[in-house]
Design an enzyme around this catalytic site. Sequence first.
Site, PDB file in Angstrom:
ATOM      1  N   SER A 165      13.776  10.154   8.821  1.00 41.90           N
ATOM      2  CA  SER A 165      13.545  10.441  10.229  1.00 41.90           C
ATOM      3  C   SER A 165      14.556  11.485  10.716  1.00 41.90           C
ATOM      4  O   SER A 165      14.631  12.579  10.150  1.00 41.90           O
ATOM      5  CB  SER A 165      13.609   9.139  11.036  1.00 41.90           C
ATOM      6  N   ASP A 184       1.948   6.539   9.150  1.00 42.97           N
ATOM      7  CA  ASP A 184       3.121   6.721  10.011  1.00 42.97           C
ATOM      8  C   ASP A 184       2.661   7.088  11.424  1.00 42.97           C
ATOM      9  O   ASP A 184       2.084   8.155  11.632  1.00 42.97           O
ATOM     10  CB  ASP A 184       4.011   7.828   9.449  1.00 42.97           C
ATOM     11  N   HIS A 237       6.332   4.478   9.018  1.00 43.65           N
ATOM     12  CA  HIS A 237       7.570   5.229   9.195  1.00 43.65           C
ATOM     13  C   HIS A 237       8.698   4.636   8.346  1.00 43.65           C
ATOM     14  O   HIS A 237       9.553   5.354   7.842  1.00 43.65           O
ATOM     15  CB  HIS A 237       7.954   5.232  10.678  1.00 43.65           C
TER      16      HIS A 237
END
Length: 294
Positions: free
Chosen positions: A142, A247, A275
């Site tokens: 991320s 995701d 995610h």
Amino acid sequence: MMMALGNRSARRLGFLLSTLKSEIYVPLARPAAAFGTSVTSAKVAVNGVHLHYQQTGEGDHAVLLLPGMLGLEGSGETDFGPQIKNLNKKLFTVVAWDPRGYGQSRPPDRDYPLDFFERDAKDAVDLMKTLKFKKVSLLGWSDGGITALIAAAKYPSYIHKMVIWGANAYVTEEDEMIYQGIRDVSKWSEKSRKPLETLYGYDYLAKTCEKWVDGIKQFKHLPDGNICRHLLPLIQCPTLIVHGEKDPLVPRFHPDFIHKHVKGSRLHLMPEGKHNLHLRFANEFNKLAEDFLQ
């Protein structure tokens, strides 16, 4: 706003909000002993702040784990439990860190100037140099994936290999809508919010999440929403991009763009991954990462 962005974006936001409870996986911070192996936990002075890190393993190959943003994914200690515990200790020396303002790397409080990703990249590289590692591979999730991309581009001689997932090199209107959907932590499920609230306190968590959204929105106003897209052609290290096809936070066009612009990179898709694919499918992810790093 949803009407302006179209039905596809509206459906994505609805899916995001409906899955927020299960997608934000943040276990309570655990002491190092809970991982069942020798783990060093310490702080070291880097670039005017004291950065907290955990270190385990005895391998010659140093691997730095770069966590995501506080409001969604917590600190290095909570982000990477399966990796700290299970990555091959004979092959790798694994380091997980808390970027400044996150986890135990406080003070200072977290802030988001326009160059905060570049600042994190420099902190990450300088941390590993302070710990006397001559070269390092990166596993970035991320926001940590964005930081890894920048570190690889700006410090090419220091980065050996890189695995990233859940990252983006620019911000679109669709992304901005997704970020707005997670801005108010009071709307999160209690199950999602409580672990972070225990770690940080509600006020700090709420304030920092709002600041993060505002910080990311800064890039939307730059040409092409640029975060680090201009740096991608400078990356020289072997790069593996992993993407969970379910995701809800990072649309598929982001890993496709990174794959296209990082020369020689590989893109691996996980059909059921979201995610937090490295947590939900930890064994599969760890094997994928280990095989690539070797």
